[in-house]
Design an enzyme around this catalytic site. Structure first.
Site, short mmCIF file in Angstrom:
data_model
loop_
_atom_site.label_atom_id
_atom_site.label_comp_id
_atom_site.label_asym_id
_atom_site.label_seq_id
_atom_site.Cartn_x
_atom_site.Cartn_y
_atom_site.Cartn_z
N LYS A 14 0.82 -1.22 0.00
CA LYS A 14 0.00 0.00 0.00
C LYS A 14 0.86 1.26 0.00
CE LYS A 14 -2.23 -1.05 3.83
NZ LYS A 14 -1.62 -2.35 4.18
N ARG A 89 -10.11 0.95 7.95
CA ARG A 89 -9.66 -0.36 8.38
C ARG A 89 -10.76 -1.15 9.06
NH1 ARG A 89 -3.96 0.40 8.49
NH2 ARG A 89 -2.90 -1.54 8.95
N ARG A 128 11.63 -6.45 5.82
CA ARG A 128 11.63 -5.02 6.14
C ARG A 128 12.03 -4.81 7.60
NH1 ARG A 128 6.15 -1.77 5.58
NH2 ARG A 128 5.79 -2.81 7.56
N ARG A 134 10.71 -0.72 12.54
CA ARG A 134 9.31 -0.74 12.94
C ARG A 134 9.10 -1.83 13.97
NH1 ARG A 134 4.75 0.12 8.32
NH2 ARG A 134 3.58 -1.09 9.83
N ARG A 145 -1.20 -8.96 13.26
CA ARG A 145 -1.70 -7.99 12.27
C ARG A 145 -2.51 -8.69 11.18
NH1 ARG A 145 3.87 -5.52 10.84
NH2 ARG A 145 2.84 -4.21 9.29
P1 AP5 Z 1 4.69 -1.57 1.96
O1 AP5 Z 1 4.50 -0.75 0.74
O2 AP5 Z 1 5.28 -0.96 3.15
O3 AP5 Z 1 3.30 -2.31 2.31
P2 AP5 Z 1 2.10 -1.80 3.21
O4 AP5 Z 1 0.88 -2.46 2.66
O5 AP5 Z 1 2.11 -0.32 3.30
O6 AP5 Z 1 2.52 -2.49 4.57
P3 AP5 Z 1 2.45 -1.91 6.07
O7 AP5 Z 1 3.22 -2.85 6.93
O8 AP5 Z 1 2.76 -0.48 6.13
O9 AP5 Z 1 0.92 -2.14 6.33
P4 AP5 Z 1 0.13 -2.05 7.62
O10 AP5 Z 1 -1.23 -1.97 7.06
O11 AP5 Z 1 0.38 -3.14 8.58
O12 AP5 Z 1 0.70 -0.75 8.34
P5 AP5 Z 1 0.11 0.66 8.70
O13 AP5 Z 1 1.25 1.58 8.80
O14 AP5 Z 1 -1.02 1.01 7.82
O15 AP5 Z 1 5.52 -2.87 1.53
C1 AP5 Z 1 5.93 -3.82 2.49
C2 AP5 Z 1 7.34 -4.31 2.16
O16 AP5 Z 1 7.31 -5.03 0.95
C3 AP5 Z 1 8.34 -3.17 1.97
O17 AP5 Z 1 9.58 -3.55 2.48
C4 AP5 Z 1 8.40 -3.00 0.43
O18 AP5 Z 1 9.62 -2.51 0.00
C5 AP5 Z 1 8.15 -4.42 -0.04
N1 AP5 Z 1 7.44 -4.48 -1.33
C6 AP5 Z 1 6.48 -3.63 -1.80
N2 AP5 Z 1 6.04 -4.01 -3.02
C7 AP5 Z 1 6.72 -5.16 -3.31
C8 AP5 Z 1 6.71 -6.04 -4.44
N3 AP5 Z 1 5.91 -5.83 -5.49
N4 AP5 Z 1 7.53 -7.10 -4.41
C9 AP5 Z 1 8.35 -7.34 -3.35
N5 AP5 Z 1 8.42 -6.53 -2.25
C10 AP5 Z 1 7.61 -5.46 -2.25
O19 AP5 Z 1 -0.48 0.42 10.14
C11 AP5 Z 1 0.33 0.11 11.25
C12 AP5 Z 1 -0.51 0.06 12.52
O20 AP5 Z 1 -1.08 1.35 12.78
C13 AP5 Z 1 -1.72 -0.88 12.47
O21 AP5 Z 1 -1.37 -2.20 12.82
C14 AP5 Z 1 -2.65 -0.22 13.50
O22 AP5 Z 1 -2.28 -0.56 14.81
C15 AP5 Z 1 -2.40 1.26 13.29
N6 AP5 Z 1 -3.32 1.87 12.33
C16 AP5 Z 1 -2.99 2.47 11.15
N7 AP5 Z 1 -4.10 2.91 10.51
C17 AP5 Z 1 -5.14 2.59 11.31
C18 AP5 Z 1 -6.55 2.75 11.18
N8 AP5 Z 1 -7.10 3.31 10.11
N9 AP5 Z 1 -7.35 2.29 12.19
C19 AP5 Z 1 -6.82 1.71 13.29
N10 AP5 Z 1 -5.49 1.51 13.46
C20 AP5 Z 1 -4.66 1.94 12.48
MG MG Z 2 2.27 1.09 4.90
#
Ligand code: AP5
Ligand code: MG
Length: 192
Positions: A14, A89, A128, A134, A145
Site C-alpha cells: 500500500k 480499516r 523489512r 518498525r 496484524r
Molecule cells: P509496503 O509498501 O510498506 O506495504 P504496506 O501495505 O504499506 O505495509 P504496512 O506494513 O505499512 O501495512 P500495515 O497496514 O500493517 O501498516 P500501517 O502503517 O497502515 O511494503 C511492504 C514491504 O514489501 C516493503 O519492504 C516493500 O519494500 C516491499 N514491497 C512492496 N512491493 C513489493 C513487491 N511488489 N515485491 C516485493 N516486495 C515489495 O499500520 C500500522 C498500525 O497502525 C496498524 O497495525 C494499526 O495498529 C495502526 N493503524 C494504522 N491505521 C489505522 C486505522 N485506520 N485504524 C486503526 N489503526 C490503524
Molecule cells: Mg504502509
C-alpha cells in the site's frame, strides 16, 4: 477531486504504490499508520496511546483515527484529491469516510485492493523488519496484524464491492508492473 482508497493486508504494498500514485495524479497521500508513527516518535499523548495498540498489532480505536482523519481532510480541502492508505480499516471507518467526503460533495471513486498471499506478506515484512526499525515488523506481531486484517478489515471488501468501486489487483511481481495495472484501472474511471 479524485479520491482513491488503497486497500490490502499488511505488507501488500500500500505504502509503496501510494507514493507513486500520489505523484502521478498529484494527490494528497494520507497514511494513518505514518501519522501515528510520527506521533510515537514525538512522544505525544496520542503517540503513547497508539503505541500500546500498534506494538501488539491491534487496531487503534476508531474514534481516535476518525478524529485524525476529519482534521486532515478539513485542513486539505483544496487538494486535487486524496489517496487513503491504511484507512479505512473497519466498516465503521468506511462509513465515516463516505460521510466526510459526501459532506464536501465528494466520494470514494475507486478502491484498489492489492492481493498478495500470506506467505509472501510475512516474508516481505520480516525482511523489512531487519532494516525498518518498525516495532511491529516481528513474527509474533505480524501474525497478529494478519489475524486482525482478516477479522476486522477484510469485510470492507464486501462493503466496497456493493458500492461498485472495488478493483482487485494482483499485488505480486515488480513494483512497476503492479503500478501499471493500478494506473490502468484509475485511468478507466477518471477518463484520462
Ligand atoms: P509496503 O509498501 O510498506 O506495504 P504496506 O501495505 O504499506 O505495509 P504496512 O506494513 O505499512 O501495512 P500495515 O497496514 O500493517 O501498516 P500501517 O502503517 O497502515 O511494503 C511492504 C514491504 O514489501 C516493503 O519492504 C516493500 O519494500 C516491499 N514491497 C512492496 N512491493 C513489493 C513487491 N511488489 N515485491 C516485493 N516486495 C515489495 O499500520 C500500522 C498500525 O497502525 C496498524 O497495525 C494499526 O495498529 C495502526 N493503524 C494504522 N491505521 C489505522 C486505522 N485506520 N485504524 C486503526 N489503526 C490503524
Ligand atoms: Mg504502509
Amino acid at each position: 477531486m479524485l479520491n482513491i482508497v488503497i486497500f490490502g493486508a499488511p505488507g501488500s504494498g500500500k505504502g509503496t504504490q501510494s507514493e507513486k500514485i500520489a505523484e502521478r495524479y498529484g494527490l494528497q497521500h494520507v497514511s494513518t499508520g505514518e501519522i501515528l508513527r510520527e506521533e510515537i516518535e514525538s512522544s505525544t499523548e496520542l503517540g503513547k496511546l497508539a503505541d500500546s495498540y500498534m506494538s501488539k498489532g491491534e487496531l487503534v480505536p476508531d474514534c481516535v483515527v476518525i478524529e485524525m482523519l476529519e482534521e486532515l481532510i478539513a485542513r486539505n480541502s483544496d487538494a486535487k484529491g486524496f489517496i487513503f492508505d491504511g484507512f479505512p480499516r473497519t466498516v465503521p471507518q468506511g462509513e465515516v469516510l463516505n460521510q466526510l467526503l459526501q459532506h464536501h460533495g465528494e466520494k470514494v471513486d475507486i478502491v484498489v485492493s492489492l492481493e498478495v498471499a500470506d506467505e509472501e506478506l510475512i516474508d516481505r515484512l520480516l525482511k523489512r523488519g531487519a532494516i525498518s526499525g518498525r516495532t511491529d515488523d516481528n513474527r509474533k506481531t505480524i501474525q497478529s496484524r494478519l489475524r486482525v486484517y482478516y477479522r476486522q478489515t477484510a469485510p470492507l471488501k464486501e462493503f466496497y464491492r456493493k458500492q461498485d468501486v472495488l478493483k482487485e489487483i494482483k499485488g505480486v511481481g515488480s513494483i512497476e508492473s503492479i503500478f501499471e495495472s493500478i494506473v490502468k484501472e484509475i485511468d478507466m474511471i477518471s477518463g484520462s
